[in-house]
Enzyme design. Structure first.
Site, short mmCIF file in Angstrom:
data_model
loop_
_atom_site.label_atom_id
_atom_site.label_comp_id
_atom_site.label_asym_id
_atom_site.label_seq_id
_atom_site.Cartn_x
_atom_site.Cartn_y
_atom_site.Cartn_z
N CYS A 1 -25.60 15.36 -10.63
CA CYS A 1 -26.47 16.19 -9.83
C CYS A 1 -26.24 15.89 -8.20
CB CYS A 1 -27.71 15.79 -10.15
SG CYS A 1 -28.96 16.91 -9.40
N ARG B 1 -1.29 1.24 -5.20
CA ARG B 1 -1.34 2.30 -6.14
C ARG B 1 -0.15 2.77 -6.76
NH1 ARG B 1 -4.25 6.24 -2.54
NH2 ARG B 1 -4.66 4.26 -1.18
N GLY C 1 0.65 -1.13 0.12
CA GLY C 1 0.00 0.02 -0.04
C GLY C 1 0.91 1.32 0.09
#
Length: 468
Positions: A393, A321, A276
């Site tokens: 929205c 990542r 990580g």
């Protein structure tokens, strides 16, 4: 005491931007460590990635679009492979996965971690040798486990006693022993530069070392004739910038490793330290390098194994990542620009783009910070505090919470957001029935689509309620 705003950080009184965000001398300039290695501005001020002008890319492929720098991606994969040469390095399929990326990963000498049947299907379609695949997840179903066993994945990371029971049943008819690792909870949670070594057992993943469940899980796997115990698996968090938390976790996991040898007479051959590792999303982030992490983590394991009197197991890590994240930027087109008055006479520019939380939900989901740049031209205008928002929205549909951009941004301009390679496409949705963007790989001045843009036909294909 000031009452918190019901809508959260996005609407707090007196918003002025975070303290770490400084007014740039040149709002056109790239903060290079936030971008893939080939990203640069050309003489027109346009962003070029992999030798491809983003204006040309958008003209051909539309926007929004995820732009993947292939050389950067491969380079980061090799960087971890070389730094952790004595380890098995597992790429996190959940960060971003498609058949092309799966092939790159194997070509660069890495393995692949999957956590669903869908991710496994992509890997198999890409031709990944199942032996190189690890299967993770806290609630793997019997059909999922059966398929993993049938295709011969290299390891299954067991996460519960129910899963061990399923594996025992399914392995009875298997042609070969099923390789199993035990996911353990070490009681350590690491976030960025801090770690707290207490009271982090309250989570859905793993077997607790403290409660004794982890040892019992090991015992049950060892007792099952169809299962082969490979070792222990630990994971302490995500977006980790140093090795501090790993020291505490390694000590606890290796202590269990030693106890298994002492009490059960078994020396487990492997251990996964998780990973990580963090990346730089903004100037406040300062990630470590693969070489530094490898040196520090290896020293920690060597010291603990020596103190415990056990041989060092074969280690594996999962960079998370750190490979895909910096290799991708997302390019948007500006649709509207709006000046909003804030309390105390301050003002903020709201810049609406043609994407939003359907292609990057991390800002809304994790309160994540991002940066961005004007990608289509050079501007002589002074910088102004801006918030880049999506077209959905939702008031929380925010892509970049705070950034200084040229004050003359207008509809039709292109903006690019770096660091979107991990989890943005994986978490993308059809909210408001939006179409998910394409992933376009760029290299040596050429662009090719590796995941195409969704169409309305895709969107309607699963809707079976049409009037006949």
């Amino acid at each position: 005491m000031m009452r918190a705003h019901e809508a959260g950080w996005a609407h707090a009184e007196g918003a002025r931007g975070p303290a770490w965000l400084q007014v740039p001398e040149d709002p056109n300039a790239l903060v290079t460590h936030l971008w893939s290695t080939s990203a640069a501005k050309n003489d027109d001020g346009a962003l070029v990635v992999g030798g491809v002008d983003m204006r040309d890319l958008v003209a051909e492929h539309g926007s929004p679009a995820y732009v993947l720098d292939e050389d950067d991606f491969r380079g980061r994969a090799r960087g971890f492979r070389d730094a952790f040469a004595a380890y098995d390095v597992y790429y996190a399929g959940k960060s971003f996965l498609c058949t092309t990326v799966a092939r790159w990963i194997v070509e660069e000498g890495l393995r692949l971690d999957v956590c669903s049947n869908g991710e496994l299907s992509v890997a198999l379609r890409a031709g990944v040798d199942p032996v190189l695949i690890g299967y993770h997840g806290n609630n793997k179903t019997a059909p999922e486990l059966a398929r993993a066993i049938e295709v011969g994945v290299g390891r299954i990371v067991a996460d519960s006693f129910h899963e061990i029971e399923r594996l025992v049943d399914l392995s009875a008819d298997a042609e070969r022993p099923v390789g199993v690792m035990i996911r353990v909870t070490a009681g350590v949670e690491a976030h960025t530069h801090e770690f707290i070594a207490t009271a982090h057992e309250d989570q859905k993943f793993g077997f607790s070392i403290t409660s004794g469940d982890a040892f019992e899980a090991v015992r049950r796997v060892l007792a099952a004739p169809g299962l082969e115990l490979l070792g222990l698996h630990s994971h302490i968090g995500s977006q980790i910038f140093d090795s501090s938390g790993f020291e505490v976790a390694a000590r606890r996991v290796l202590a269990l490793h030693a106890r298994v040898r002492s009490e059960l007479g078994v020396e487990m051959p492997e251990m996964d330290l998780g990973g990580g590792f963090g990346i730089a999303y903004t100037t406040q982030d300062d990630p470590s390098t693969p070489a530094k992490l490898a040196a520090e983590m290896s020293a920690i394991v060597a010291r603990e194994c020596k103190d415990l009197g056990v041989a060092e197991p074969r280690l594996s890590i999962e960079p998370g990542r750190a490979i895909a994240g910096p290799s991708v930027c997302t390019v948007y087109e500006v649709g509207t620009v709006k000046e909003v008055a804030l309390d105390g006479g301050a003002r903020r520019t709201y810049i609406s783009v043609d994407g939003g939380m359907s292609d990057n939900v991390r800002t809304a989901l994790y309160d994540a910070d991002y940066s961005c740049t004007l990608a289509s031209r050079h501007s002589e205008a002074a910088p102004a505090l801006a918030r880049v928002v999506g077209k959905h929205c939702e008031s929380g549909d925010i892509v970049v919470k705070d950034e200084f951009l040229p004050s003359d941004i207008v509809p039709g301009d292109l903006l690019a957001v770096p660091g979107t390679g991990a989890y943005c496409r994986s978490l993308a949705s059809n909210y408001n029935h939006a179409l998910r963007p394409p992933v376009i790989a760029v290299r040596d001045g050429a662009a090719r689509v590796i995941v195409r843009r969704e169409t309305e036909d895709d969107l309607l294909a699963t809707d079976v309620g049409a009037v006949q």
